[in-house]
Design a protein around this motif. Structure first.
Motif, PDB file in Angstrom:
ATOM      1  N   LYS A 317      -6.498 -32.564  11.671  1.00  0.00           N
ATOM      2  CA  LYS A 317      -7.742 -31.851  11.327  1.00  0.00           C
ATOM      3  C   LYS A 317      -8.697 -32.790  10.610  1.00  0.00           C
ATOM      4  N   VAL A 318      -9.991 -32.520  10.779  1.00  0.00           N
ATOM      5  CA  VAL A 318     -11.007 -33.272  10.030  1.00  0.00           C
ATOM      6  C   VAL A 318     -11.391 -32.414   8.837  1.00  0.00           C
ATOM      7  N   SER A 319     -11.435 -33.008   7.648  1.00  0.00           N
ATOM      8  CA  SER A 319     -11.770 -32.226   6.451  1.00  0.00           C
ATOM      9  C   SER A 319     -13.264 -31.922   6.421  1.00  0.00           C
ATOM     10  N   GLY A 320     -13.600 -30.900   5.639  1.00  0.00           N
ATOM     11  CA  GLY A 320     -15.010 -30.534   5.494  1.00  0.00           C
ATOM     12  C   GLY A 320     -15.839 -31.680   4.954  1.00  0.00           C
ATOM     13  N   GLU A 321     -15.273 -32.413   3.988  1.00  0.00           N
ATOM     14  CA  GLU A 321     -16.016 -33.539   3.399  1.00  0.00           C
ATOM     15  C   GLU A 321     -16.310 -34.603   4.448  1.00  0.00           C
ATOM     16  N   ASP A 322     -15.308 -34.873   5.314  1.00  0.00           N
ATOM     17  CA  ASP A 322     -15.528 -35.863   6.378  1.00  0.00           C
ATOM     18  C   ASP A 322     -16.627 -35.399   7.327  1.00  0.00           C
ATOM     19  N   CYS A 323     -16.643 -34.113   7.614  1.00  0.00           N
ATOM     20  CA  CYS A 323     -17.654 -33.569   8.536  1.00  0.00           C
ATOM     21  C   CYS A 323     -19.070 -33.716   7.977  1.00  0.00           C
ATOM     22  N   ARG A 324     -19.164 -33.759   6.645  1.00  0.00           N
ATOM     23  CA  ARG A 324     -20.492 -33.782   6.018  1.00  0.00           C
ATOM     24  C   ARG A 324     -20.910 -35.169   5.528  1.00  0.00           C
ATOM     25  N   GLU A 325     -20.106 -36.182   5.790  1.00  0.00           N
ATOM     26  CA  GLU A 325     -20.478 -37.533   5.359  1.00  0.00           C
ATOM     27  C   GLU A 325     -21.721 -37.994   6.118  1.00  0.00           C
ATOM     28  N   GLY A 326     -22.745 -38.385   5.376  1.00  0.00           N
ATOM     29  CA  GLY A 326     -23.979 -38.863   6.013  1.00  0.00           C
ATOM     30  C   GLY A 326     -24.834 -37.752   6.596  1.00  0.00           C
ATOM     31  N   LEU A 327     -24.538 -36.506   6.219  1.00  0.00           N
ATOM     32  CA  LEU A 327     -25.287 -35.375   6.770  1.00  0.00           C
ATOM     33  C   LEU A 327     -26.505 -35.056   5.903  1.00  0.00           C
ATOM     34  N   CYS A 328     -27.626 -34.849   6.551  1.00  0.00           N
ATOM     35  CA  CYS A 328     -28.822 -34.338   5.873  1.00  0.00           C
ATOM     36  C   CYS A 328     -29.142 -33.005   6.540  1.00  0.00           C
ATOM     37  N   CYS A 329     -29.196 -31.957   5.762  1.00  0.00           N
ATOM     38  CA  CYS A 329     -29.315 -30.625   6.346  1.00  0.00           C
ATOM     39  C   CYS A 329     -30.210 -29.732   5.495  1.00  0.00           C
ATOM     40  N   VAL A 330     -31.033 -28.927   6.151  1.00  0.00           N
ATOM     41  CA  VAL A 330     -31.830 -27.910   5.471  1.00  0.00           C
ATOM     42  C   VAL A 330     -31.457 -26.552   6.058  1.00  0.00           C
ATOM     43  N   ILE A 331     -31.091 -25.626   5.178  1.00  0.00           N
ATOM     44  CA  ILE A 331     -30.731 -24.270   5.589  1.00  0.00           C
ATOM     45  C   ILE A 331     -31.767 -23.330   4.995  1.00  0.00           C
ATOM     46  N   SER A 332     -32.337 -22.481   5.810  1.00  0.00           N
ATOM     47  CA  SER A 332     -33.315 -21.516   5.303  1.00  0.00           C
ATOM     48  C   SER A 332     -32.970 -20.136   5.833  1.00  0.00           C
ATOM     49  N   VAL A 333     -32.744 -19.194   4.907  1.00  0.00           N
ATOM     50  CA  VAL A 333     -32.506 -17.813   5.335  1.00  0.00           C
ATOM     51  C   VAL A 333     -33.620 -16.941   4.779  1.00  0.00           C
ATOM     52  N   LYS A 334     -33.974 -15.936   5.550  1.00  0.00           N
ATOM     53  CA  LYS A 334     -34.979 -14.973   5.098  1.00  0.00           C
ATOM     54  C   LYS A 334     -34.353 -13.590   5.230  1.00  0.00           C
ATOM     55  N   LEU A 335     -34.212 -12.921   4.107  1.00  0.00           N
ATOM     56  CA  LEU A 335     -33.457 -11.668   4.039  1.00  0.00           C
ATOM     57  C   LEU A 335     -34.316 -10.562   3.437  1.00  0.00           C
ATOM     58  N   THR A 336     -34.016  -9.322   3.840  1.00  0.00           N
ATOM     59  CA  THR A 336     -34.830  -8.219   3.322  1.00  0.00           C
ATOM     60  C   THR A 336     -34.501  -7.915   1.868  1.00  0.00           C
ATOM     61  N   ASN A 337     -33.216  -7.917   1.511  1.00  0.00           N
ATOM     62  CA  ASN A 337     -32.864  -7.641   0.113  1.00  0.00           C
ATOM     63  C   ASN A 337     -32.032  -8.777  -0.427  1.00  0.00           C
ATOM     64  N   ALA A 338     -32.696  -9.844  -0.833  1.00  0.00           N
ATOM     65  CA  ALA A 338     -31.962 -11.023  -1.298  1.00  0.00           C
ATOM     66  C   ALA A 338     -31.479 -10.809  -2.723  1.00  0.00           C
TER      67      ALA A 338
END
Length: 357
Positions: A317-338
């Protein structure tokens, strides 16, 4: 002795001790509860609250341009071309909606009346809190062919809503001077702080034009921002000093009922991971379910693909940390009742309390 201290403090604690702070008086008494602090960060937060109202109009599909101006004397002006704050009489109070929005806490179009499906900001306290903490504030609304003006000082009305002219535009203009009685550290605005935050807002709202300008003598500058690619361009910008491992930014978005999520990501040749997450345009530095969900899904997807093409054998298995090495990511959620869960932690013995902000 203990007995002595008891007699000293056996002052009657009855109903006369209980104070009810009416409305905006509470904000002036405890400003930090509403804007975090009265230091430089709180001073800048005032601007974000007014801008958030304009961005709610953009999210609803009515506003295309927002301008944030620092005027001489560190006065702030925010203009938008949305529908304009309603000016008709609000049934519960018998006052114009404009006055209600600027003088009553928890009043606004964000509470299920169909005004806004998605909104950021302080959930209906933004405009009134800024008003309470300003030495003076003026608001002009272009709506229904007329220009309506209202003026306040430290939250109190100094000029009732008045029609001051005719117009063909729609939108809202707010001008305010933060109150030096409240902001004792500094009342001087930093252009770079406002510009950085507004650039973030422009990335998060694809196609929205945001202009920042400084008109103070000797400090004049101006920036116009509009990113048709939205958070894709945000990732490109964040990776500008790195070497991307693949040319195109990976982008995906999805919607369920009134909620939506979008992710943009690109790997670079560094060893660091950078994940920026937002809920309703509000940065969530402590993460949350939107960030957790992404991390789990990314790890699962890469492991499944690795097995499928035979790169991962048996139980490898590949660990989560390995999967995210060198990763640049933007996550945007828009919710009605945040629900914004700040990590405001108070120590109680060995336990920690996490309070909802």
């Amino acid at each position: 002795h203990w007995e002595d201290s008891v007699t000293q403090t056996s002052h009657e604690y009855d109903a006369s001790e209980i104070q009810v702070l009416e409305g905006l008086e509470a904000v002036r008494k405890r400003p930090g509860m509403y804007i975090g602090s009265t230091s430089s960060s709180g001073l800048h937060h005032l601007v974000y609250e007014i801008v958030d109202n304009a961005i709610d109009e953009a999210l609803a599909g009515y506003c295309r341009h927002i301008t944030v101006t620092i005027l001489p004397g560190d006065i702030i002006k925010v203009t938008d071309d949305g529908r304009g704050i309603p000016v008709d009489i609000q049934a519960q109070t018998g006052k114009p909606a404009l006055e209600v929005v600027y003088t009553i806490l928890h009043a606004g179009g964000k509470f299920g009346g169909g005004g806004y499906k998605v909104s950021g900001g302080l959930h209906g306290v933004g405009a009134s809190v800024v008003n309470a903490l300003s030495e003076w504030l003026e608001v002009r609304v272009h709506r229904d062919g007329k220009i309506y003006e209202m003026k306040f000082s430290r939250g109190r009305v100094t000029q009732e809503m008045t029609v001051i002219g005719a117009t063909e535009k729609t939108g809202t203009e707010v001008v305010f001077q933060p109150d030096p009685e409240m902001f004792t550290d500094t009342t001087v605005y930093e252009y770079d702080i406002l510009h950085t935050r507004m650039r973030e807002e422009a990335f998060l709202n694809a196609g929205l034009h945001i202009t920042t300008e400084d008109l103070r003598p000797g400090r004049e500058q101006r920036d116009e921002m509009c990113y048709e690619g939205g958070i894709r361009e945000f990732v490109t910008w964040l990776n500008r000093t790195k070497t991307p491992l693949h040319e195109k930014v990976i982008y995906m978005s999805g919607q369920r009922e009134d909620s939506m999520a979008e992710v943009a990501m690109q790997y670079n040749d560094s060893y660091n991971e950078l994940i920026l997450s937002f809920a309703n345009n509000v940065h969530t530095p402590e993460g949350g379910m939107h960030e957790e969900g992404f991390k789990r899904a990314l790890t699962a997807a890469l492991n499944n693909y690795g097995k499928k093409i035979g790169l991962l054998k048996n139980e490898e298995k590949v660990s989560g940390e390995d999967c995210r090495e060198g990763l640049c990511c933007v996550i945007s959620v828009k919710l009605t009742n945040a629900q914004f869960e700040g990590q405001t932690k108070a120590k109680l013995g060995n336990s920690e309390i996490r309070t909802l902000v």
